[in-house]
Design a protein around this motif. Structure first.
Motif, PDB file in Angstrom:
ATOM      1  N   PRO A 117       0.798  -1.234   0.000  1.00 22.54           N
ATOM      2  CA  PRO A 117       0.000   0.000   0.000  1.00 22.54           C
ATOM      3  C   PRO A 117       0.823   1.272   0.000  1.00 22.54           C
ATOM      4  CG  PRO A 117      -0.923  -1.601   1.530  1.00 22.54           C
ATOM      5  CD  PRO A 117       0.366  -2.177   1.049  1.00 22.54           C
ATOM      6  N   ALA A 118       1.968   1.276   0.670  1.00 25.63           N
ATOM      7  CA  ALA A 118       2.793   2.491   0.697  1.00 25.63           C
ATOM      8  C   ALA A 118       3.324   2.816  -0.691  1.00 25.63           C
ATOM      9  CB  ALA A 118       3.935   2.317   1.688  1.00 25.63           C
ATOM     10  N   THR A 119       3.789   1.798  -1.420  1.00 23.91           N
ATOM     11  CA  THR A 119       4.273   2.014  -2.788  1.00 23.91           C
ATOM     12  C   THR A 119       3.144   2.488  -3.688  1.00 23.91           C
ATOM     13  OG1 THR A 119       5.848   0.206  -2.469  1.00 23.91           O
ATOM     14  CG2 THR A 119       5.486   0.957  -4.716  1.00 23.91           C
ATOM     15  N   ALA A 120       1.998   1.822  -3.575  1.00 25.10           N
ATOM     16  CA  ALA A 120       0.853   2.188  -4.407  1.00 25.10           C
ATOM     17  C   ALA A 120       0.394   3.612  -4.106  1.00 25.10           C
ATOM     18  CB  ALA A 120      -0.286   1.197  -4.174  1.00 25.10           C
ATOM     19  N   ALA A 121       0.413   3.999  -2.835  1.00 25.01           N
ATOM     20  CA  ALA A 121       0.024   5.363  -2.460  1.00 25.01           C
ATOM     21  C   ALA A 121       0.998   6.383  -3.027  1.00 25.01           C
ATOM     22  CB  ALA A 121      -0.056   5.489  -0.947  1.00 25.01           C
ATOM     23  N   LEU A 122       2.292   6.056  -2.997  1.00 28.81           N
ATOM     24  CA  LEU A 122       3.296   6.962  -3.552  1.00 28.81           C
ATOM     25  C   LEU A 122       3.079   7.161  -5.051  1.00 28.81           C
ATOM     26  CD1 LEU A 122       5.864   8.625  -3.114  1.00 28.81           C
ATOM     27  CD2 LEU A 122       7.184   6.540  -3.551  1.00 28.81           C
ATOM     28  N   ALA A 175      -0.346  -9.150   0.810  1.00 30.65           N
ATOM     29  CA  ALA A 175      -1.059  -8.082   1.501  1.00 30.65           C
ATOM     30  C   ALA A 175      -0.655  -7.978   2.969  1.00 30.65           C
ATOM     31  CB  ALA A 175      -2.560  -8.318   1.406  1.00 30.65           C
ATOM     32  N   PRO A 176      -0.362  -6.756   3.458  1.00 30.99           N
ATOM     33  CA  PRO A 176      -0.074  -6.565   4.883  1.00 30.99           C
ATOM     34  C   PRO A 176      -1.360  -6.588   5.705  1.00 30.99           C
ATOM     35  CG  PRO A 176      -0.009  -4.468   3.756  1.00 30.99           C
ATOM     36  CD  PRO A 176      -0.250  -5.508   2.695  1.00 30.99           C
ATOM     37  N   PRO A 177      -1.257  -6.536   7.037  1.00 28.85           N
ATOM     38  CA  PRO A 177      -2.461  -6.573   7.868  1.00 28.85           C
ATOM     39  C   PRO A 177      -3.363  -5.365   7.654  1.00 28.85           C
ATOM     40  CG  PRO A 177      -0.488  -7.022   9.165  1.00 28.85           C
ATOM     41  CD  PRO A 177      -0.020  -6.561   7.835  1.00 28.85           C
ATOM     42  N   GLY A 183      -3.933   2.487   7.794  1.00 26.26           N
ATOM     43  CA  GLY A 183      -3.043   3.605   8.064  1.00 26.26           C
ATOM     44  C   GLY A 183      -2.598   4.297   6.792  1.00 26.26           C
ATOM     45  N   VAL A 184      -2.253   3.510   5.764  1.00 24.23           N
ATOM     46  CA  VAL A 184      -1.838   4.094   4.484  1.00 24.23           C
ATOM     47  C   VAL A 184      -2.992   4.861   3.850  1.00 24.23           C
ATOM     48  CG1 VAL A 184      -1.128   3.557   2.128  1.00 24.23           C
ATOM     49  CG2 VAL A 184      -0.012   2.425   4.051  1.00 24.23           C
ATOM     50  N   LEU A 185      -4.203   4.320   3.944  1.00 22.49           N
ATOM     51  CA  LEU A 185      -5.359   5.014   3.391  1.00 22.49           C
ATOM     52  C   LEU A 185      -5.554   6.368   4.075  1.00 22.49           C
ATOM     53  CD1 LEU A 185      -7.879   5.221   1.636  1.00 22.49           C
ATOM     54  CD2 LEU A 185      -9.110   3.861   3.340  1.00 22.49           C
ATOM     55  N   LEU A 186      -5.425   6.418   5.394  1.00 27.60           N
ATOM     56  CA  LEU A 186      -5.602   7.679   6.120  1.00 27.60           C
ATOM     57  C   LEU A 186      -4.522   8.694   5.743  1.00 27.60           C
ATOM     58  CD1 LEU A 186      -6.583   6.316   9.655  1.00 27.60           C
ATOM     59  CD2 LEU A 186      -8.088   7.327   7.927  1.00 27.60           C
ATOM     60  N   LEU A 251      -8.214  -5.448  14.404  1.00 30.71           N
ATOM     61  CA  LEU A 251      -7.312  -4.884  13.416  1.00 30.71           C
ATOM     62  C   LEU A 251      -6.054  -5.705  13.237  1.00 30.71           C
ATOM     63  CD1 LEU A 251      -7.454  -1.057  14.148  1.00 30.71           C
ATOM     64  CD2 LEU A 251      -8.259  -2.199  12.106  1.00 30.71           C
ATOM     65  N   ARG A 252      -5.616  -6.402  14.270  1.00 31.97           N
ATOM     66  CA  ARG A 252      -4.319  -7.052  14.179  1.00 31.97           C
ATOM     67  C   ARG A 252      -4.387  -8.524  13.782  1.00 31.97           C
ATOM     68  NH1 ARG A 252      -0.937  -5.975  17.985  1.00 31.97           N
ATOM     69  NH2 ARG A 252      -2.069  -4.269  18.918  1.00 31.97           N
TER      70      ARG A 252
END
Length: 264
Positions: A117-122, A175-177, A183-186, A251-252
């Protein structure tokens, strides 16, 4: 006009291929959800709206029209397309050897990096920042090839980000948790809102023929259109999470998308 026709033909061809594959699944006695078909049809329909000649003509001379296209192509349409699970349909349609090659690609290290998600968000929000906070947008006004490349990136980055956050319904073996994806979405919501405010306050993009009122209106479209798209993505994320975990999820606990379809 030619680019609009080509765009509509691509959307129509992709839709026909998807619907034909879904129909073949049903005829073979394999379940394929109507909700997936509906979601994909909505996504494809939004892409088609963005390619209609009046919308394309509006976008060519007015930043507000460009922003309408951007919201449709990069934010709203990807949610419908991803919820349609096209990769899963491809895996079911291909021959076993070909499907195994696709599955191996999904498990590969490059896909692992890209689908985080972090890469995709970037790639998604960073791409928007590069477009509007640098001379890139001004350059697209005089280069049709660059203009089409930007639209291709916007669609691809939007689909990648949506899939990375949802971790489904297509296979997402890396996929991460849930807490990471949320968190990445926010963070992406905050970054997108900040970019919209910078556009409004500093009249970005610079070096264009667009007037201040036009730029501010486009910035508002981006800001509120992003809110709508990200709100819908959040609803889809929590709905998917709840469906996987059942009542009282945590969440975890979840690491989704680890399995690929059995290719037999």
């Amino acid at each position: 006009m030619a680019s609009s026709v080509a765009w509509l033909l691509l959307v129509t061809g992709g839709s026909v291929a998807y619907l034909s594959a879904a129909r073949a699944e049903r005829r073979a006695g394999r379940r394929w959800s109507r909700s997936r078909v509906t979601a994909f049809a909505v996504g494809a329909g939004l892409l088609a709206v963005a390619a209609l000649p009046p919308v394309v003509a509006f976008a060519h001379h007015d930043l507000r029209g460009h922003m309408v296209q951007h919201v449709l192509v990069g934010m709203l349409a990807p949610l419908g397309l991803v919820l349609g699970a096209p990769v899963t349909l491809v895996l079911r349609t291909l021959s076993v050897p070909a499907a195994r090659r696709v599955a191996a690609a999904l498990r590969s290290r490059p896909v692992r990096v890209l689908s985080h998600p972090a890469t995709a968000a970037l790639l998604n929000v960073g791409g928007m920042a590069a477009l509007y906070a640098t001379p890139l947008y001004a350059a697209t006004l005089s280069s049709p090839a660059l203009h089409h490349a930007v639209h291709t990136h916007v669609l691809a980055a939007g689909c990648l980000f949506t899939w990375a956050v949802l971790a489904g319904p297509d296979p997402a073996p890396h996929a991460p948790p849930m807490r990471t994806r949320l968190g990445v979405l926010l963070v992406s919501v905050a970054a997108h809102a900040t970019l919209g405010k910078l556009m409004y306050g500093h009249l970005l993009p610079l070096g264009t023929p667009h007037g201040p009122d036009e730029i501010r209106a486009a910035a508002q479209l981006m800001y509120y259109g992003g809110d709508l798209a990200e709100g819908l993505l959040a609803v889809a994320l929590f709905a998917t999470w709840y469906r996987r975990r059942g009542p009282w999820p945590t969440l975890r606990a979840e690491r989704p998308g680890r399995r690929l379809p059995h290719l037999v």
